[in-house]
Design a protein around this motif. Structure first.
Motif, PDB file in Angstrom:
ATOM      1  N   ARG A 155      33.612  -5.475  -5.675  1.00 26.08           N
ATOM      2  CA  ARG A 155      34.688  -5.301  -6.653  1.00 26.08           C
ATOM      3  C   ARG A 155      34.657  -6.318  -7.785  1.00 26.08           C
ATOM      4  O   ARG A 155      35.032  -6.009  -8.911  1.00 26.08           O
ATOM      5  N   ASN A 156      34.240  -7.542  -7.503  1.00 28.41           N
ATOM      6  CA  ASN A 156      34.347  -8.630  -8.465  1.00 28.41           C
ATOM      7  C   ASN A 156      32.957  -9.069  -8.913  1.00 28.41           C
ATOM      8  O   ASN A 156      32.209  -9.673  -8.148  1.00 28.41           O
ATOM      9  N   SER A 157      32.623  -8.788 -10.161  1.00 30.51           N
ATOM     10  CA  SER A 157      31.279  -9.097 -10.658  1.00 30.51           C
ATOM     11  C   SER A 157      31.009 -10.596 -10.703  1.00 30.51           C
ATOM     12  O   SER A 157      29.849 -11.022 -10.642  1.00 30.51           O
ATOM     13  N   SER A 158      32.069 -11.426 -10.802  1.00 26.52           N
ATOM     14  CA  SER A 158      31.859 -12.871 -10.852  1.00 26.52           C
ATOM     15  C   SER A 158      31.350 -13.426  -9.526  1.00 26.52           C
ATOM     16  O   SER A 158      30.846 -14.544  -9.460  1.00 26.52           O
ATOM     17  N   LEU A 159      31.488 -12.640  -8.451  1.00 29.98           N
ATOM     18  CA  LEU A 159      30.991 -13.064  -7.143  1.00 29.98           C
ATOM     19  C   LEU A 159      29.531 -12.665  -6.923  1.00 29.98           C
ATOM     20  O   LEU A 159      28.943 -13.026  -5.906  1.00 29.98           O
ATOM     21  N   ARG A 160      28.950 -11.935  -7.876  1.00 34.74           N
ATOM     22  CA  ARG A 160      27.569 -11.469  -7.702  1.00 34.74           C
ATOM     23  C   ARG A 160      26.583 -12.510  -8.217  1.00 34.74           C
ATOM     24  O   ARG A 160      25.798 -12.280  -9.140  1.00 34.74           O
ATOM     25  N   THR A 161      26.653 -13.677  -7.604  1.00 33.28           N
ATOM     26  CA  THR A 161      25.752 -14.763  -7.967  1.00 33.28           C
ATOM     27  C   THR A 161      24.567 -14.792  -7.009  1.00 33.28           C
ATOM     28  O   THR A 161      24.574 -14.142  -5.957  1.00 33.28           O
ATOM     29  N   THR A 162      23.570 -15.572  -7.387  1.00 27.78           N
ATOM     30  CA  THR A 162      22.399 -15.690  -6.519  1.00 27.78           C
ATOM     31  C   THR A 162      22.782 -16.285  -5.167  1.00 27.78           C
ATOM     32  O   THR A 162      22.323 -15.809  -4.115  1.00 27.78           O
ATOM     33  N   THR A 163      23.621 -17.318  -5.172  1.00 27.57           N
ATOM     34  CA  THR A 163      24.039 -17.916  -3.910  1.00 27.57           C
ATOM     35  C   THR A 163      24.744 -16.903  -3.029  1.00 27.57           C
ATOM     36  O   THR A 163      24.540 -16.861  -1.807  1.00 27.57           O
ATOM     37  N   ASN A 164      25.572 -16.048  -3.639  1.00 23.85           N
ATOM     38  CA  ASN A 164      26.317 -15.070  -2.849  1.00 23.85           C
ATOM     39  C   ASN A 164      25.439 -13.982  -2.263  1.00 23.85           C
ATOM     40  O   ASN A 164      25.868 -13.256  -1.351  1.00 23.85           O
ATOM     41  N   LEU A 165      24.205 -13.838  -2.765  1.00 23.31           N
ATOM     42  CA  LEU A 165      23.256 -12.944  -2.088  1.00 23.31           C
ATOM     43  C   LEU A 165      23.043 -13.399  -0.646  1.00 23.31           C
ATOM     44  O   LEU A 165      22.947 -12.579   0.275  1.00 23.31           O
ATOM     45  N   TYR A 166      23.009 -14.703  -0.446  1.00 29.63           N
ATOM     46  CA  TYR A 166      22.799 -15.244   0.896  1.00 29.63           C
ATOM     47  C   TYR A 166      24.057 -15.088   1.751  1.00 29.63           C
ATOM     48  O   TYR A 166      23.978 -14.839   2.957  1.00 29.63           O
ATOM     49  N   ILE A 167      25.224 -15.208   1.106  1.00 29.13           N
ATOM     50  CA  ILE A 167      26.470 -14.966   1.825  1.00 29.13           C
ATOM     51  C   ILE A 167      26.564 -13.501   2.240  1.00 29.13           C
ATOM     52  O   ILE A 167      26.977 -13.179   3.366  1.00 29.13           O
ATOM     53  N   ILE A 168      26.163 -12.595   1.346  1.00 29.12           N
ATOM     54  CA  ILE A 168      26.171 -11.173   1.684  1.00 29.12           C
ATOM     55  C   ILE A 168      25.186 -10.887   2.817  1.00 29.12           C
ATOM     56  O   ILE A 168      25.478 -10.110   3.746  1.00 29.12           O
ATOM     57  N   ALA A 169      24.007 -11.506   2.763  1.00 32.09           N
ATOM     58  CA  ALA A 169      23.028 -11.316   3.842  1.00 32.09           C
ATOM     59  C   ALA A 169      23.615 -11.762   5.179  1.00 32.09           C
ATOM     60  O   ALA A 169      23.441 -11.086   6.206  1.00 32.09           O
ATOM     61  N   LEU A 170      24.315 -12.892   5.178  1.00 33.26           N
ATOM     62  CA  LEU A 170      24.938 -13.372   6.409  1.00 33.26           C
ATOM     63  C   LEU A 170      26.052 -12.430   6.848  1.00 33.26           C
ATOM     64  O   LEU A 170      26.204 -12.144   8.046  1.00 33.26           O
ATOM     65  N   ALA A 171      26.837 -11.921   5.890  1.00 32.17           N
ATOM     66  CA  ALA A 171      27.910 -10.985   6.226  1.00 32.17           C
ATOM     67  C   ALA A 171      27.356  -9.684   6.804  1.00 32.17           C
ATOM     68  O   ALA A 171      27.917  -9.131   7.758  1.00 32.17           O
ATOM     69  N   VAL A 172      26.252  -9.190   6.247  1.00 30.60           N
ATOM     70  CA  VAL A 172      25.627  -7.977   6.782  1.00 30.60           C
ATOM     71  C   VAL A 172      25.108  -8.224   8.200  1.00 30.60           C
ATOM     72  O   VAL A 172      25.255  -7.370   9.094  1.00 30.60           O
ATOM     73  N   THR A 173      24.522  -9.398   8.414  1.00 29.30           N
ATOM     74  CA  THR A 173      24.080  -9.752   9.765  1.00 29.30           C
ATOM     75  C   THR A 173      25.254  -9.759  10.730  1.00 29.30           C
ATOM     76  O   THR A 173      25.169  -9.234  11.852  1.00 29.30           O
ATOM     77  N   ASP A 174      26.369 -10.348  10.304  1.00 28.27           N
ATOM     78  CA  ASP A 174      27.561 -10.381  11.152  1.00 28.27           C
ATOM     79  C   ASP A 174      28.123  -8.981  11.380  1.00 28.27           C
ATOM     80  O   ASP A 174      28.661  -8.682  12.457  1.00 28.27           O
ATOM     81  N   LEU A 175      28.012  -8.104  10.378  1.00 25.69           N
ATOM     82  CA  LEU A 175      28.458  -6.720  10.548  1.00 25.69           C
ATOM     83  C   LEU A 175      27.584  -5.971  11.557  1.00 25.69           C
ATOM     84  O   LEU A 175      28.078  -5.130  12.320  1.00 25.69           O
ATOM     85  N   ILE A 176      26.290  -6.264  11.545  1.00 27.88           N
ATOM     86  CA  ILE A 176      25.403  -5.680  12.564  1.00 27.88           C
ATOM     87  C   ILE A 176      25.877  -6.079  13.953  1.00 27.88           C
ATOM     88  O   ILE A 176      25.954  -5.253  14.878  1.00 27.88           O
ATOM     89  N   ALA A 177      26.218  -7.364  14.093  1.00 28.00           N
ATOM     90  CA  ALA A 177      26.730  -7.834  15.381  1.00 28.00           C
ATOM     91  C   ALA A 177      28.041  -7.137  15.729  1.00 28.00           C
ATOM     92  O   ALA A 177      28.262  -6.738  16.881  1.00 28.00           O
ATOM     93  N   ALA A 178      28.916  -6.968  14.733  1.00 23.14           N
ATOM     94  CA  ALA A 178      30.239  -6.395  14.990  1.00 23.14           C
ATOM     95  C   ALA A 178      30.178  -4.912  15.333  1.00 23.14           C
ATOM     96  O   ALA A 178      31.044  -4.402  16.052  1.00 23.14           O
ATOM     97  N   THR A 179      29.156  -4.203  14.844  1.00 18.96           N
ATOM     98  CA  THR A 179      29.073  -2.755  15.070  1.00 18.96           C
ATOM     99  C   THR A 179      28.113  -2.364  16.187  1.00 18.96           C
ATOM    100  O   THR A 179      28.345  -1.369  16.884  1.00 18.96           O
TER     101      THR A 179
END
Length: 327
Positions: free
Chosen positions: A40-64
């Motif tokens: 939703r927020n383009s200001s969060l689409r930084t290079t660093t946040n790519l790694y946060i998203i990768a970690l969140a996707v990993t955690d979602l794999i665990a959650a599902t």
């Protein structure tokens, strides 16, 4: 697939299953909020946040794919899902365990280069394209590291009752020892060393900034580093610290169980390993919300929009700074 989880009292089983359900819901909700916030927020689409998203996707794999079957085992006291699901569950259980520390190490190194080095060096190593390639390569390597021994018969996947999960087993004792040496070095010791080194350097630079010995971290022509970058680094440091609090005990339990004590390790201690790892998956999003004002605002908007939740008096609002009028 008839092995039974060594059970405690009925009250203990209810507590264990209830705790896992809570962790599963928190992990699912929190990591979905992280992904939606970035969408939703383009200001969060930084290079660093790519790694946060990768970690969140990993955690979602665990959650599902990882945590729900564990809950089923804790409720029934056995593996009720069949052989095929056990094979899938084992792969993703191992994938999450291996890839999460690697992602943490890459995130920490990203912060080190961003804060302590020049813009040119940062762009050289961590452009968005290179970051995607780096993360994709790391995920592919981990997946192959798990699959190749399984497909070649060096390992098998089966239900391990006292972990309440499907995991790997080894065809020989030598292979097991070699496997855990490699796993410890690649997926724990090396990421931990990189993380420790990176954040020591970052914290030193932040202290220099706070004490006025550096002028807005503009050394080395690094003129675009802002106070927001510093806040982000601090929040990621807390994520890593919480991560290590969960993962160090889990790895200690795993190594002692697999290489030294085996079935002599108490059931509750082995099961504690499972809870440590899944707690890490659940708490990361709330650290982002607690320390990053942009994530905090997006979380609040999403909760109010999706669920009609008023959160003015909640943790998110209590931690959020007052907004300035738009100019």
């Amino acid at each position: 697939m008839v092995e039974i989880l060594e059970s405690g009292s009925t009250a203990l089983k209810i507590i264990e299953a209830g705790a896992m359900i809570v962790l599963n819901i928190l992990s699912l909700l929190g990591n979905i909020l992280v992904c939606l916030s970035v969408y939703r927020n383009s200001s969060l689409r930084t290079t660093t946040n790519l790694y946060i998203i990768a970690l969140a996707v990993t955690d979602l794999i665990a959650a599902t794919l990882v945590m729900p079957p564990v809950t089923g085992v804790l409720i029934t006291g056995r593996w009720p899902f069949g052989v095929t699901v056990c094979q899938i569950h084992a792969f993703f259980s191992l994938f999450v365990v291996y890839v999460s520390p690697v992602t943490m190490g890459l995130t920490a190194f990203n912060r080190y280069i961003r804060i302590c080095k020049s813009n040119q060096q940062y762009d050289l190593y961590f452009s968005k394209k290179k970051s995607r390639i780096l993360l994709g390569s790391a995920w592919t390597f981990v997946a192959l590291f798990i699959l190749i021994p399984r497909l070649t018969g060096l390992q098998d996947f089966h239900f391990v009752p006292n972990y309440a999960a499907c995991l790997n087993s080894h065809s020989s004792n030598f292979g097991k020892i070699l496997h855990y040496i490699v796993v410890l070095v690649l997926f724990f010791v090396l990421p931990l060393a990189v993380t420790t080194f990176s954040y020591r350097k970052v914290l030193k630079k932040i202290r220099e900034h706070n004490t006025g010995t550096a002028q807005s971290l503009r050394a080395n022509n690094n003129e675009t580093v802002t106070l927001n970058e510093i806040r982000q680094s601090k929040s990621l440091f807390v994520v890593v610290f919480a991560f290590m609090l969960c993962w160090v005990p889990a790895w200690v339990i795993t190594i002692l169980t697999r290489l030294f004590f085996g079935n002599k390790m108490p059931r509750n201690v082995q099961l504690l390993c499972t809870f440590f790892l899944n707690t890490s998956n659940a708490i990361n999003p709330f650290i982002y919300a607690g320390m990053n004002p942009v994530f905090r605002r997006e979380f609040r908007k999403l909760l109010e929009f999706k669920f009609g939740v008023r959160v003015e008096n909640s943790f998110l609002s209590q931690q959020s700074p007052r907004r300035r009028p738009a100019t």
